[in-house]
Scaffold this motif. Structure first.
Motif, PDB file in Angstrom:
ATOM      1  N   MET A  24       0.854  -1.207   0.000  1.00  0.00           N
ATOM      2  CA  MET A  24       0.000   0.000   0.000  1.00  0.00           C
ATOM      3  C   MET A  24       0.888   1.254   0.000  1.00  0.00           C
ATOM      4  O   MET A  24       1.818   1.349   0.798  1.00  0.00           O
ATOM      5  CB  MET A  24      -0.815   0.065   1.303  1.00  0.00           C
ATOM      6  CG  MET A  24      -1.894  -0.939   1.451  1.00  0.00           C
ATOM      7  SD  MET A  24      -2.710  -0.685   3.060  1.00  0.00           S
ATOM      8  CE  MET A  24      -2.367  -2.240   3.855  1.00  0.00           C
ATOM      9  N   ASP A  47      -7.974  -2.743  -7.967  1.00  0.00           N
ATOM     10  CA  ASP A  47      -8.817  -2.256  -6.860  1.00  0.00           C
ATOM     11  C   ASP A  47     -10.025  -1.494  -7.415  1.00  0.00           C
ATOM     12  O   ASP A  47     -11.154  -1.668  -6.959  1.00  0.00           O
ATOM     13  CB  ASP A  47      -8.022  -1.306  -5.948  1.00  0.00           C
ATOM     14  CG  ASP A  47      -7.176  -2.034  -4.899  1.00  0.00           C
ATOM     15  OD1 ASP A  47      -7.451  -3.220  -4.624  1.00  0.00           O
ATOM     16  OD2 ASP A  47      -6.248  -1.396  -4.362  1.00  0.00           O
ATOM     17  N   ILE A  58     -14.049  -0.930  -0.964  1.00  0.00           N
ATOM     18  CA  ILE A  58     -13.168  -1.936  -0.343  1.00  0.00           C
ATOM     19  C   ILE A  58     -13.443  -2.040   1.168  1.00  0.00           C
ATOM     20  O   ILE A  58     -13.623  -3.158   1.675  1.00  0.00           O
ATOM     21  CB  ILE A  58     -11.691  -1.638  -0.685  1.00  0.00           C
ATOM     22  CG1 ILE A  58     -11.487  -1.910  -2.179  1.00  0.00           C
ATOM     23  CG2 ILE A  58     -10.753  -2.481   0.173  1.00  0.00           C
ATOM     24  CD1 ILE A  58     -10.118  -1.571  -2.719  1.00  0.00           C
ATOM     25  N   PHE A  70     -12.872 -10.847   0.788  1.00  0.00           N
ATOM     26  CA  PHE A  70     -12.260  -9.846  -0.103  1.00  0.00           C
ATOM     27  C   PHE A  70     -11.243 -10.513  -1.027  1.00  0.00           C
ATOM     28  O   PHE A  70     -11.220 -10.268  -2.240  1.00  0.00           O
ATOM     29  CB  PHE A  70     -11.582  -8.734   0.718  1.00  0.00           C
ATOM     30  CG  PHE A  70     -10.844  -7.740  -0.143  1.00  0.00           C
ATOM     31  CD1 PHE A  70     -11.531  -6.733  -0.809  1.00  0.00           C
ATOM     32  CD2 PHE A  70      -9.461  -7.830  -0.322  1.00  0.00           C
ATOM     33  CE1 PHE A  70     -10.861  -5.833  -1.641  1.00  0.00           C
ATOM     34  CE2 PHE A  70      -8.787  -6.937  -1.139  1.00  0.00           C
ATOM     35  CZ  PHE A  70      -9.486  -5.929  -1.799  1.00  0.00           C
ATOM     36  N   ARG A  71     -10.400 -11.382  -0.467  1.00  0.00           N
ATOM     37  CA  ARG A  71      -9.350 -12.026  -1.286  1.00  0.00           C
ATOM     38  C   ARG A  71      -9.946 -12.906  -2.391  1.00  0.00           C
ATOM     39  O   ARG A  71      -9.376 -13.012  -3.478  1.00  0.00           O
ATOM     40  CB  ARG A  71      -8.410 -12.875  -0.412  1.00  0.00           C
ATOM     41  CG  ARG A  71      -7.587 -12.090   0.588  1.00  0.00           C
ATOM     42  CD  ARG A  71      -6.575 -11.169  -0.055  1.00  0.00           C
ATOM     43  NE  ARG A  71      -5.910 -10.343   0.954  1.00  0.00           N
ATOM     44  CZ  ARG A  71      -5.552  -9.076   0.791  1.00  0.00           C
ATOM     45  NH1 ARG A  71      -5.767  -8.463  -0.365  1.00  0.00           N
ATOM     46  NH2 ARG A  71      -4.969  -8.414   1.754  1.00  0.00           N
ATOM     47  N   GLY A  92      -3.927  -4.685  -6.398  1.00  0.00           N
ATOM     48  CA  GLY A  92      -4.065  -4.246  -5.016  1.00  0.00           C
ATOM     49  C   GLY A  92      -2.849  -4.732  -4.228  1.00  0.00           C
ATOM     50  O   GLY A  92      -2.219  -5.725  -4.600  1.00  0.00           O
ATOM     51  N   GLY A  93      -2.545  -4.034  -3.133  1.00  0.00           N
ATOM     52  CA  GLY A  93      -1.317  -4.308  -2.383  1.00  0.00           C
ATOM     53  C   GLY A  93      -1.207  -5.716  -1.824  1.00  0.00           C
ATOM     54  O   GLY A  93      -0.104  -6.242  -1.654  1.00  0.00           O
ATOM     55  N   GLY A  94      -2.359  -6.361  -1.538  1.00  0.00           N
ATOM     56  CA  GLY A  94      -2.297  -7.672  -0.909  1.00  0.00           C
ATOM     57  C   GLY A  94      -2.650  -8.812  -1.846  1.00  0.00           C
ATOM     58  O   GLY A  94      -2.733  -9.969  -1.415  1.00  0.00           O
ATOM     59  N   ARG A 129      -7.896   2.455   5.298  1.00  0.00           N
ATOM     60  CA  ARG A 129      -7.280   1.165   4.967  1.00  0.00           C
ATOM     61  C   ARG A 129      -7.683   0.154   6.023  1.00  0.00           C
ATOM     62  O   ARG A 129      -7.158   0.207   7.157  1.00  0.00           O
ATOM     63  CB  ARG A 129      -5.746   1.274   4.957  1.00  0.00           C
ATOM     64  CG  ARG A 129      -5.204   2.396   4.109  1.00  0.00           C
ATOM     65  CD  ARG A 129      -5.364   2.066   2.644  1.00  0.00           C
ATOM     66  NE  ARG A 129      -4.974   3.202   1.838  1.00  0.00           N
ATOM     67  CZ  ARG A 129      -4.547   3.084   0.595  1.00  0.00           C
ATOM     68  NH1 ARG A 129      -4.451   1.901   0.033  1.00  0.00           N
ATOM     69  NH2 ARG A 129      -4.234   4.142  -0.096  1.00  0.00           N
ATOM     70  N   PRO A 130      -8.618  -0.746   5.701  1.00  0.00           N
ATOM     71  CA  PRO A 130      -9.119  -1.683   6.717  1.00  0.00           C
ATOM     72  C   PRO A 130      -8.005  -2.417   7.469  1.00  0.00           C
ATOM     73  O   PRO A 130      -8.099  -2.608   8.675  1.00  0.00           O
ATOM     74  CB  PRO A 130      -9.963  -2.664   5.907  1.00  0.00           C
ATOM     75  CG  PRO A 130     -10.343  -1.929   4.669  1.00  0.00           C
ATOM     76  CD  PRO A 130      -9.273  -0.942   4.387  1.00  0.00           C
ATOM     77  N   LEU A 131      -6.949  -2.797   6.763  1.00  0.00           N
ATOM     78  CA  LEU A 131      -5.905  -3.582   7.434  1.00  0.00           C
ATOM     79  C   LEU A 131      -5.057  -2.740   8.388  1.00  0.00           C
ATOM     80  O   LEU A 131      -4.309  -3.272   9.194  1.00  0.00           O
ATOM     81  CB  LEU A 131      -5.002  -4.265   6.402  1.00  0.00           C
ATOM     82  CG  LEU A 131      -5.679  -5.354   5.567  1.00  0.00           C
ATOM     83  CD1 LEU A 131      -4.732  -5.901   4.516  1.00  0.00           C
ATOM     84  CD2 LEU A 131      -6.163  -6.490   6.478  1.00  0.00           C
ATOM     85  N   ARG A 148       5.398  -9.286   3.910  1.00  0.00           N
ATOM     86  CA  ARG A 148       5.110  -9.539   2.487  1.00  0.00           C
ATOM     87  C   ARG A 148       6.295  -9.372   1.545  1.00  0.00           C
ATOM     88  O   ARG A 148       6.209  -9.759   0.371  1.00  0.00           O
ATOM     89  CB  ARG A 148       4.010  -8.587   2.017  1.00  0.00           C
ATOM     90  CG  ARG A 148       2.666  -8.911   2.603  1.00  0.00           C
ATOM     91  CD  ARG A 148       1.641  -8.013   1.981  1.00  0.00           C
ATOM     92  NE  ARG A 148       0.331  -8.161   2.573  1.00  0.00           N
ATOM     93  CZ  ARG A 148      -0.657  -7.304   2.376  1.00  0.00           C
ATOM     94  NH1 ARG A 148      -0.467  -6.247   1.597  1.00  0.00           N
ATOM     95  NH2 ARG A 148      -1.837  -7.498   2.938  1.00  0.00           N
TER      96      ARG A 148
HETATM   97  O1  LIG Z   1      -2.411  -4.428   1.167  1.00  0.00           O
HETATM   98  C1  LIG Z   1      -3.578  -4.863   1.153  1.00  0.00           C
HETATM   99  O2  LIG Z   1      -3.901  -5.948   1.646  1.00  0.00           O
HETATM  100  C2  LIG Z   1      -4.609  -4.033   0.485  1.00  0.00           C
HETATM  101  C3  LIG Z   1      -4.221  -3.025  -0.374  1.00  0.00           C
HETATM  102  C4  LIG Z   1      -5.156  -2.197  -1.145  1.00  0.00           C
HETATM  103  O3  LIG Z   1      -4.647  -2.008  -2.452  1.00  0.00           O
HETATM  104  C5  LIG Z   1      -6.553  -2.822  -1.207  1.00  0.00           C
HETATM  105  O4  LIG Z   1      -6.607  -3.882  -2.125  1.00  0.00           O
HETATM  106  C6  LIG Z   1      -6.990  -3.309   0.149  1.00  0.00           C
HETATM  107  O5  LIG Z   1      -7.097  -2.199   1.002  1.00  0.00           O
HETATM  108  C7  LIG Z   1      -6.019  -4.349   0.740  1.00  0.00           C
END
Ligand SMILES: O=C(O)C1=C[C@@H](O)[C@@H](O)[C@H](O)C1
Ligand SMILES: Nc1ncnc2c1ncn2[C@@H]1O[C@H](COP(=O)(O)OP(=O)(O)OP(=O)(O)O)[C@@H](O)[C@H]1O
Ligand SMILES: [Mg+2]
Length: 182
Positions: A24, A47, A58, A70-71, A92-94, A129-131, A148
């Motif tokens: 992210m 995203d 998201i 979500f995944r 997306g970042g994850g 950012r939920p995480l 990661r």
């Molecule tokens: O790093 C992540 O897990 C994420 C990154 C964003 O791009 C989004 O896909 C979401 O907020 C999850």
């Protein structure tokens, strides 16, 4: 003897010119757009595509379906985009935390935008950012990034320093892509 064909996903035969990955705030969306402009190709951000296809944000998906839900949605969107898009694709970042996405990246030109915890967190701090919705989001950011890093490195074709300005990051990618054509 009849052979059973190996099942494959239906595709249009199009392939992305480059797929950008990274944590992210690494700048995948920002640099992806710049890179697509420079190459004169389309740009897709998975995203944004996921939000468009589901009609949900998201944070809404995280809160109703959880991270696993979500995944699953993300994996479907990413594999479909990789199979059908010919320009620059930012993930997306994850996304790479899902085995199906890592498998789908095999054979693609994958660019890892490597950002430091300091620069990356500065860029995302204050956004939803939920995480990172924890007591100490900066520490969580650094922890998740460290968790990661090996995964990003293991699936990439090459990496670029994403602490640099967006134009410089896009330049570095163009230079490497051109070098690969030599
Ligand atoms: O790093 C992540 O897990 C994420 C990154 C964003 O791009 C989004 O896909 C979401 O907020 C999850
Ligand atoms: N190289 C950069 N230098 C300075 N600021 C940047 C850089 N790249 C992106 N930014 C800024 O950081 C913020 C996050 O960038 P961006 O959305 O492109 O990151 P991302 O990697 O796509 O993140 P996510 O995984 O959450 O989708 C934006 O405000 C953007 O303008
Ligand atoms: Mg993005």
């Amino acid at each position: 003897m009849t052979q059973t064909p190996t099942p494959t996903r239906p595709t249009t035969g199009r392939r992305p010119a480059a797929v950008l990955i990274g944590f992210m705030g690494a700048g995948k969306s920002t640099v992806g757009r710049l890179l697509a402009d420079r190459l004169g190709v389309d740009f897709v951000d998975t995203d944004i595509e996921l939000v468009r296809r589901t009609g949900r944000s998201i944070p809404e998906i995280f809160s109703s379906d959880g991270v696993d839900g979500f995944r699953t949605i993300e994996e479907n969107v990413v594999t479909d985009v990789l199979d059908n898009h010919s320009g620059v694709v930012s993930l997306g970042g994850g996304a790479v935390t899902t085995a199906g996405v890592r498998d789908a990246l095999t054979g693609h030109r994958v660019v890892y935008l490597r950002v430091s915890a300091e620069r990356g967190y500065e860029r995302v701090s204050g956004t939803d950012r939920p995480l990172l919705d924890t007591e100490d989001p900066a520490a969580r950011y650094a922890e998740l990034l460290a968790e990661r890093t090996d995964t990003y490195s293991s699936v990439c074709s090459f990496e670029v320093d994403a602490d640099a300005a967006p134009e410089a990051v896009a330049d570095a990618i163009v230079t490497e892509l051109a070098r690969e054509l030599m």
